[in-house]
Write a protein that holds these residues in place. Sequence first.
Motif, mmCIF file in Angstrom:
data_model
loop_
_atom_site.group_PDB
_atom_site.id
_atom_site.type_symbol
_atom_site.label_atom_id
_atom_site.label_comp_id
_atom_site.label_asym_id
_atom_site.label_seq_id
_atom_site.Cartn_x
_atom_site.Cartn_y
_atom_site.Cartn_z
ATOM 1 N N ARG A 75 61.798 42.355 45.027
ATOM 2 C CA ARG A 75 60.788 42.875 45.951
ATOM 3 C C ARG A 75 59.918 41.716 46.420
ATOM 4 N N VAL A 76 59.513 41.765 47.650
ATOM 5 C CA VAL A 76 58.727 40.668 48.221
ATOM 6 C C VAL A 76 57.384 41.186 48.736
ATOM 7 N N ASN A 90 52.439 44.647 50.434
ATOM 8 C CA ASN A 90 52.674 44.731 48.997
ATOM 9 C C ASN A 90 54.143 44.530 48.643
ATOM 10 N N LEU A 91 54.366 44.255 47.366
ATOM 11 C CA LEU A 91 55.729 44.182 46.838
ATOM 12 C C LEU A 91 56.471 45.474 47.157
ATOM 13 N N GLY A 92 57.647 45.349 47.677
ATOM 14 C CA GLY A 92 58.473 46.524 47.909
ATOM 15 C C GLY A 92 58.069 47.364 49.119
ATOM 16 N N ALA A 93 57.061 46.921 49.854
ATOM 17 C CA ALA A 93 56.647 47.685 51.042
ATOM 18 C C ALA A 93 57.790 47.738 52.055
ATOM 19 N N TYR A 94 58.569 46.652 52.088
ATOM 20 C CA TYR A 94 59.751 46.625 52.946
ATOM 21 C C TYR A 94 60.972 46.442 52.063
ATOM 22 N N GLN A 95 61.996 47.235 52.323
ATOM 23 C CA GLN A 95 63.082 47.324 51.343
ATOM 24 C C GLN A 95 64.376 46.665 51.762
ATOM 25 N N ASN A 96 64.358 45.990 52.886
ATOM 26 C CA ASN A 96 65.544 45.201 53.211
ATOM 27 C C ASN A 96 65.133 43.921 53.929
ATOM 28 N N ILE A 97 66.066 42.987 53.975
ATOM 29 C CA ILE A 97 65.749 41.646 54.480
ATOM 30 C C ILE A 97 65.226 41.690 55.916
ATOM 31 N N GLU A 98 65.868 42.498 56.755
ATOM 32 C CA GLU A 98 65.467 42.519 58.165
ATOM 33 C C GLU A 98 64.017 42.973 58.336
ATOM 34 N N ASP A 99 63.652 44.018 57.579
ATOM 35 C CA ASP A 99 62.280 44.520 57.680
ATOM 36 C C ASP A 99 61.264 43.496 57.178
ATOM 37 N N ILE A 100 61.629 42.799 56.087
ATOM 38 C CA ILE A 100 60.710 41.782 55.564
ATOM 39 C C ILE A 100 60.571 40.637 56.557
ATOM 40 N N LYS A 101 61.671 40.246 57.161
ATOM 41 C CA LYS A 101 61.616 39.160 58.151
ATOM 42 C C LYS A 101 60.709 39.531 59.312
ATOM 43 N N GLN A 102 60.823 40.787 59.711
ATOM 44 C CA GLN A 102 59.982 41.246 60.813
ATOM 45 C C GLN A 102 58.506 41.240 60.414
ATOM 46 N N ALA A 103 58.252 41.702 59.181
ATOM 47 C CA ALA A 103 56.876 41.714 58.691
ATOM 48 C C ALA A 103 56.339 40.288 58.563
#
Length: 276
Positions: A75-76, A90-103
């Motif tokens: 989780r990132v 927060n940790l785990g707010a986004y659950q896949n790489i694409e969403d985290i990259k966007q965030a």
Amino acid sequence: MVLRAMSRFSFIIIILSLWAGDRANAERAGCKNVHYDLVFLLDTSYSVGKENFEKVRQWVANLVGTFDIGPDKTRVGVVSYSDKPYTEFNLGAYQNIEDIKQAAASIRYRRGNTVTGEAIGYVTLNSFSQQAGGRPNDPNIQKVAILLTDGRSQDEVLPNATLAHSAGIRLFAVGVGDALKEELEEIASEPKSAHMFHVTDFNAIDKIRGILRQRLCQNVLCPNLKLAGSQYKLQNKVSANIPGFDLMEQFRVKSIIGTKDGGFVRLGTMPVVQMT
Ligand SMILES: *[C@@H]1O[C@H](CO)[C@@H](O)[C@H](O)[C@H]1NC(C)=O
């Protein structure tokens, strides 16, 4: 006589190469199977500059791409700081790489001062908790924070860095440009050299991405290696939960005391020692 010596020699070679192969397997498996609660702690102070901060966002996105992301995997989370710390997500707010990259692409650039000490304290107290999406009670999840800063902190970093270390958070310190070596050293977890990076400018941060990623997983090298317990002491209870982290400490101790009496064999340039 010569023959016997030779066969003994080749026996050792075979054993060593088997062990080296094992180690490589362990490393690969380790990188794959270890999951993290990973928090980026990003300096967004005035001195960074808007253009450079874009490179920081990209760096976060690239680094996240090297992890196995998921609710039950890594989780990132991201905390930014200048005059004070802010949770970006927060940790785990986004659950896949694409969403985290966007965030990551929309992390705010805030300007202001550099209160690195306060930010480390904030992350230690808040970011790894269950409320913040962390898994503090899962012994298989490693708590890791990667701090990136470009300058001298306006407050002391040592007290809160020490607190973070004893809370079992593995703290990597990445310094850019004018960042102080002494300060990075105070921030970084032990062994310091494995947790500290300094690069000249923001164009260079992506160059250390690979080695940082490698250092993160190297702590699970040789999970099956047994070591004599009497030759080292745990620094504290918490660090016992970080597999391999203490191994590094042991290796160092052994490489100093072990080689003299021929009791240990050192392999390569890695600080890895095995009992014979
Ligand atoms: C340590 O962190 C806490 C919480 O963020 C903060 O209130 C305190 O000022 C920090 N201490 C130092 C010396 O920076």
